[in-house]
Scaffold this active site. Sequence first.
Site, PDB file in Angstrom:
ATOM      1  N   HIS A  76      -1.558   8.136   1.994  1.00  0.00           N
ATOM      2  CA  HIS A  76      -2.159   8.506   3.033  1.00  0.00           C
ATOM      3  C   HIS A  76      -3.208   8.033   3.358  1.00  0.00           C
ATOM      4  CE1 HIS A  76      -2.289  11.406   5.984  1.00  0.00           C
ATOM      5  NE2 HIS A  76      -1.188  10.868   6.546  1.00  0.00           N
ATOM      6  N   GLU A  86       2.311   4.496   8.942  1.00  0.00           N
ATOM      7  CA  GLU A  86       1.690   5.427   9.593  1.00  0.00           C
ATOM      8  C   GLU A  86      -0.050   4.495  10.267  1.00  0.00           C
ATOM      9  OE1 GLU A  86       2.712   9.605   9.000  1.00  0.00           O
ATOM     10  OE2 GLU A  86       0.451   8.787   7.549  1.00  0.00           O
TER      11      GLU A  86
HETATM   12  P1  PGA Z   1       0.396  13.927  13.163  1.00  0.00           P
HETATM   13  O1  PGA Z   1       0.136  13.233  11.090  1.00  0.00           O
HETATM   14  O2  PGA Z   1       1.905  13.707  12.869  1.00  0.00           O
HETATM   15  O3  PGA Z   1       0.043  15.175  12.920  1.00  0.00           O
HETATM   16  O4  PGA Z   1       0.073  12.453  13.464  1.00  0.00           O
HETATM   17  C1  PGA Z   1       1.267  12.687  10.827  1.00  0.00           C
HETATM   18  C2  PGA Z   1       0.521  12.532   8.892  1.00  0.00           C
HETATM   19  O5  PGA Z   1      -0.488  11.999   9.280  1.00  0.00           O
HETATM   20  O6  PGA Z   1       0.755  11.983   8.023  1.00  0.00           O
END
Ligand code: PGA
Length: 244
Positions: A90, A162
């Site tokens: 992540h 992401e």
């Molecule tokens: P968020 O986080 O939906 O709060 O933007 C997504 C993630 O970090 O997996």
Amino acid sequence: MVGNWKMYKTPTETKAFFDAFLPLVAESKHCEVAICPPFVNIPEAVAATRGTRVGVGAQNLYWKNEGAFTGEVSGPMIKATGAEWVIIGHSERRQFFGETGATVLERTKAALACGLKPIVCVGEMLEEREAGRTEAVLAEQVGGGHAQLDADSFAKVVIAYEPVWAIGTGKTATPDMAADAHRLLREMVTARFGAAMGAGVRILYGGSVKPDNVKSLMAQPEIDGALVGGASLEAGSFASIVNF
Ligand code: PGA
């Protein structure tokens, strides 16, 4: 649809979440659903979801099975709780905890070795996007990490795209921007493993996914699902996302 709770909720709050959440998604059959709570809440989450279609995952793992590694948790330990999934690489771990492509690869191998399903995250920072480096960054993260797996192993990996500038900021990538990045990722997988894998690899979008934008994101054929942070913490809002 995967909820990433990050460092939120106690075991008691975990139970309360599932009491509210499970009835709201009992009828929805169109997608797989999982929640990744902090480690200490995994047993509570596994107990609450037993016999339901909702899975449980961890947010990280260490790549050794056991040993003198204070503060770490291994794949077999997670697997023994009944969890099925694990998030790896992540952006918060890449930014704040020194995660690199090499450690992502080690963790992914360790997850697969004990039968956990890895969700490997990639994504560019705002300055990288603004400098036109999105493709190079994704290529480095994928190529320097999990794309070094053999094809059979890679086939078991779910990718989460992401963009770091969209995480927790309320700034979602537009569906077109997200789809463009997913397309690049599929091309990279195709170049390494062939067209069938490129088309078949599951890629989730993450970054400010909310009940009111999930439909437009999921309308993109390139996007297979969502990794949801903030909006997964409340039963009603995550249920709306699952039931989009
Ligand atoms: P968020 O986080 O939906 O709060 O933007 C997504 C993630 O970090 O997996």
